[in-house]
Design an enzyme around this catalytic site. Structure first.
Site, short mmCIF file in Angstrom:
data_model
loop_
_atom_site.label_atom_id
_atom_site.label_comp_id
_atom_site.label_asym_id
_atom_site.label_seq_id
_atom_site.Cartn_x
_atom_site.Cartn_y
_atom_site.Cartn_z
CB CYS A 39 -0.85 -0.06 1.27
SG CYS A 39 -1.58 1.48 1.78
CB THR A 41 0.54 3.33 4.48
OG1 THR A 41 -0.66 4.05 4.24
CG2 THR A 41 1.04 3.60 5.89
CG HIS A 44 3.92 7.40 2.54
ND1 HIS A 44 4.35 8.02 1.39
CD2 HIS A 44 2.58 7.57 2.57
CE1 HIS A 44 3.31 8.52 0.74
NE2 HIS A 44 2.22 8.26 1.44
CB CYS A 100 -15.33 0.86 20.37
SG CYS A 100 -13.80 0.87 19.43
CB CYS A 108 -11.45 2.79 17.43
SG CYS A 108 -10.54 2.56 18.97
NE ARG A 201 -1.06 3.65 -10.71
CZ ARG A 201 -0.78 3.91 -9.43
NH1 ARG A 201 -0.90 5.12 -8.96
NH2 ARG A 201 -0.39 2.93 -8.64
N GLY A 264 -8.86 10.88 -0.27
CA GLY A 264 -7.46 11.30 -0.48
C GLY A 264 -6.82 11.87 0.77
P1 NAD Z 1 -2.19 6.33 -5.37
O1 NAD Z 1 -1.26 7.38 -4.90
O2 NAD Z 1 -1.66 5.04 -5.92
O3 NAD Z 1 -3.16 6.94 -6.47
C1 NAD Z 1 -3.39 8.31 -6.61
C2 NAD Z 1 -3.57 8.59 -8.10
O4 NAD Z 1 -3.92 9.97 -8.27
C3 NAD Z 1 -2.31 8.34 -8.93
O5 NAD Z 1 -2.57 7.41 -9.96
C4 NAD Z 1 -1.94 9.71 -9.47
O6 NAD Z 1 -1.40 9.68 -10.75
C5 NAD Z 1 -3.32 10.42 -9.45
N1 NAD Z 1 -3.21 11.87 -9.43
C6 NAD Z 1 -2.28 12.66 -8.81
N2 NAD Z 1 -2.54 13.96 -9.05
C7 NAD Z 1 -3.64 14.00 -9.82
C8 NAD Z 1 -4.39 15.06 -10.39
N3 NAD Z 1 -4.05 16.34 -10.23
N4 NAD Z 1 -5.50 14.74 -11.10
C9 NAD Z 1 -5.86 13.45 -11.28
N5 NAD Z 1 -5.18 12.40 -10.76
C10 NAD Z 1 -4.10 12.68 -10.04
O7 NAD Z 1 -3.15 6.06 -4.14
P2 NAD Z 1 -4.21 4.90 -3.75
O8 NAD Z 1 -3.52 3.83 -3.01
O9 NAD Z 1 -5.08 4.54 -4.90
O10 NAD Z 1 -5.05 5.75 -2.69
C11 NAD Z 1 -5.83 6.85 -3.11
C12 NAD Z 1 -5.76 7.99 -2.10
O11 NAD Z 1 -6.42 7.60 -0.91
C13 NAD Z 1 -4.35 8.43 -1.67
O12 NAD Z 1 -4.36 9.82 -1.46
C14 NAD Z 1 -4.17 7.70 -0.35
O13 NAD Z 1 -3.23 8.35 0.49
C15 NAD Z 1 -5.56 7.78 0.21
N6 NAD Z 1 -5.94 6.76 1.18
C16 NAD Z 1 -6.74 7.18 2.19
C17 NAD Z 1 -7.20 6.28 3.11
C18 NAD Z 1 -8.11 6.77 4.19
O14 NAD Z 1 -8.43 5.98 5.09
N7 NAD Z 1 -8.59 8.01 4.11
C19 NAD Z 1 -6.83 4.93 3.03
C20 NAD Z 1 -6.02 4.53 1.97
C21 NAD Z 1 -5.59 5.45 1.03
#
Ligand code: NAD
Length: 345
Positions: A39, A41, A44, A100, A108, A201, A264
């Site tokens: 993932c 994360t 990172h 919870c 939680c 993508r 996001g």
């Molecule tokens: P990812 O980083 O693989 O996908 C993000 C996509 O957005 C990429 O393909 C990228 O090219 C595209 N992108 C970037 N800038 C763009 C723009 N200006 N216009 C259009 N597309 C653009 O991430 P993922 O694993 O698919 O996760 C999606 C998002 O959700 C990430 O931001 C991630 O951090 C977040 N996330 C949040 C949670 C939560 O619990 N809130 C959990 C998991 C992931």
């Protein structure tokens, strides 16, 4: 056992031998991990960005998306037995806080995150409490069971509002956005538009059945949306890019009274936001964290079991654990969907 571990602060993981985890609490379950998926994360943590530096305590085993086989259960485990195939929730709830106890376990207050706050699943064995585990129907291929956690993110975000007959814009077709295309379609969306800036993508979004894919770096997103929707705009925004520009463009593209579901995560906590546009359009904004425990797990299982979704085009690579460096390089290049690490058969 073999494990992918962050031994000390800094870039990378090390594949090394560590002690097998043991059952400590009476509701613990020990699992032989079969597949784990990578993932953002994990990336990172691999890269060791500022967030990872502040959050991760070393040494720690990474990874949180997995499927495995139950090998041992604690004395108070009720619904699982040796041999069961399970996937599991990354967010480990405390079970006793206000959230919870009032049906909001997914938020939680004291949750621990697998592979972030405690040892994760990039290892031959892992031990987690029974509450987070979800039994997997044997008809579901292991590689898809391994990605049920991010699939749950897509489901949670896409089902936050009624999509029947709606024009949906998904900003960002990473693995989660790509999965959301299918979820939106089977949830009754009239059309699914995707905005994405990466060629790899863009192709994935098309393969997943998006009705229109726009590259906002090359084309005027708003003009394309106006043309496609006869000037109506989009009804629902699913923000899945973590890009401030994409978020603001998505809000601007919404029709008055529309709905924005935001998954996001942005680089900065404070970001410029088209607030007055959002106010004057009277839009509803729903932010999303994780998955609903365990409604989204149930939906994910049923959709996979009855083959209502097909993740073949999203799960793009399967590699052995020993090839983890290649997996992380691929993830960082953006030229992949979900990558599965094979840990055992
Ligand atoms: P990812 O980083 O693989 O996908 C993000 C996509 O957005 C990429 O393909 C990228 O090219 C595209 N992108 C970037 N800038 C763009 C723009 N200006 N216009 C259009 N597309 C653009 O991430 P993922 O694993 O698919 O996760 C999606 C998002 O959700 C990430 O931001 C991630 O951090 C977040 N996330 C949040 C949670 C939560 O619990 N809130 C959990 C998991 C992931």
């Amino acid at each position: 056992m073999k494990a992918l571990i962050k031994t000390e602060p800094g870039e990378g993981f090390e594949l090394t031998n560590v002690e097998e985890p043991k059952i400590i609490n009476s509701d613990d379950v020990k699992i032989r991990v079969l597949r784990a998926s990578v993932c953002g994360t994990d990336v990172h943590i691999y890269e060791w960005n500022k967030w990872a530096e502040d959050r991760i305590k070393t040494p720690q085993i990474g990874g949180h998306e997995f499927v495995g086989e139950v090998v041992e259960v604690g004395p108070e485990v009720k619904n699982l037995k040796k041999g069961d195939i399970v996937s599991g929730e990354t967010h480990i709830p405390c079970k006793v806080c206000y959230q919870c106890k009032t049906g909001k376990m997914h938020v939680c207050k004291d949750m621990e995150i697998l592979g972030v706050d405690r040892d994760g699943v990039f290892a031959e064995y892992t031990v987690v409490p029974e509450i987070v585990l979800w039994k997997i129907d044997e008809s579901i291929p292991l590689k898809y069971a391994s990605v049920m956690e991010p699939l749950g993110n897509a489901i949670h975000t896409a089902t936050a509002t009624d999509l029947r007959g709606k024009i949906v814009l998904i900003t960002g077709a990473g693995p989660i956005g790509a999965m959301a295309i299918e979820i939106a379609k089977i949830s009754g969306a009239a059309a699914v538009i995707v905005s994405e800036i990466s060629d790899y993508r863009i192709k994935m979004a098309k393969d997943m059945g998006a009705d229109l894919v726009i590259n906002p770096a090359e084309t005027d997103l708003h003009a394309e949306i106006a043309k496609f929707t006869d000037g109506h705009g989009i009804d629902v925004l699913l923000e899945m890019s973590g890009s401030v520009k994409a978020l603001n463009d998505g809000i601007i593209a919404l029709t008055n009274g529309g709905f924005a579901s935001i998954l996001g995560v942005y680089n900065d906590n404070e970001i410029p936001f088209v607030m007055n546009t959002a106010v004057f359009k009277n839009i509803t904004i729903q932010t999303i964290t994780g998955r609903k425990m365990f409604e989204t797990w149930h939906i994910a299982s049923q959709l996979l079991k009855y083959k209502k979704i097909d993740l073949e085009k999203v799960v793009t690579h399967e590699l052995d654990l020993k090839d983890y460096k290649k997996a992380f390089e691929l993830m960082m290049s953006g030229k992949s969907g979900k990558i599965i690490l094979k840990i055992a058969d």
